[in-house]
Write an enzyme that holds these catalytic residues in place. Structure first.
Site, PDB file in Angstrom:
ATOM      1  CG  ASP A  36     -76.967 -22.145  13.948  1.00  0.00           C
ATOM      2  OD1 ASP A  36     -77.249 -21.959  12.754  1.00  0.00           O
ATOM      3  OD2 ASP A  36     -77.184 -21.304  14.841  1.00  0.00           O
TER       4      ASP A  36
ATOM      5  CG  ASP B 139     -75.285 -16.358  11.283  1.00  0.00           C
ATOM      6  OD1 ASP B 139     -74.119 -16.507  10.887  1.00  0.00           O
ATOM      7  OD2 ASP B 139     -76.206 -15.981  10.529  1.00  0.00           O
TER       8      ASP B 139
END
Ligand SMILES: [Zn+2]
Length: 204
Positions: free
Chosen positions: A12, A14
């Site tokens: 991922d 953020d």
């Protein structure tokens, strides 16, 4: 390095690589702040022969807070910074839809992982996804990948069937430790049977 096909790790963006913008999105490069040890972690993955694929929801595009070109500018910049630090992000996948679009790519849907698997041919059951949210865990489970959760307060949490680490560097160490055994690669159980390889969160 021994001759073997590259291994992939799904990340991922953020909250894992860069700091989340509270209540908002990264819409300018000035807001893109690498989390502590994230660049070290990306270099470690590269040194161990991993190629990193980033899988990220960016509904800010559908919300007209950021243009596609603007997102590409931020992405090129952050990939450059990673490369300068010795890391290797091979590709970045974004879902730019809204939740109400009900697309198949927005996490917790596994569409972007399926797309990446088609592009690179990795075996889902031998591949880890490092994320910081429930949506990440659900997407990884749906795709048949292992998941590692990054939580700054990892030491406060207890999970029975989930690996929780404090930052991306710890996650990288965990992934590499679980997949390597001196030489060759270990067959690791599928994400659906995670209880047999649970690691406890580190006590800081
Ligand atoms: Zn989508």
């Amino acid at each position: 390095m021994p001759n073997r096909p590259p291994h992939y790790v799904l990340l991922d963006r953020d909250g894992v690589i860069n700091r989340r913008v509270l209540g908002g999105y990264v819409t300018h490069w000035e807001q893109f702040e690498f989390l502590p040890r994230a660049l070290d972690a990306l270099r470690l993955f590269a040194e161990k022969g991993y190629e990193c694929l980033v899988i990220s929801n960016q509904a800010c595009v559908a919300r007209k807070l950021l243009s596609v070109a603007g997102l590409e500018t931020i992405t090129r910049r952050f990939m450059l910074e990673v490369a300068l630090a010795g890391g290797n992000i091979r590709q970045v996948y974004y879902c730019m839809h809204l939740p109400e679009d009900l697309c198949s790519c927005r996490k917790p849907q596994p569409g972007m992982i399926h797309r990446a698997r088609l592009d690179y041919g990795f075996v889902a059951s031998e591949t880890f996804f490092v994320g910081d949210s429930l949506e990440d865990l659900q997407a990884a489970a749906s795709a048949g990948c292992h998941a590692v959760l990054v939580r700054r307060d990892a030491f406060l949490e207890k999970h029975n069937a989930l690996t929780v680490t404090s930052n991306l560097y710890e996650a990288a160490e965990t992934v590499i430790a679980q997949q390597t055994a001196g030489h060759g690669w270990l067959q690791v159980p599928s994400a659906m049977d995670a209880s047999s390889h649970t690691l406890r969160a580190r006590q800081n």
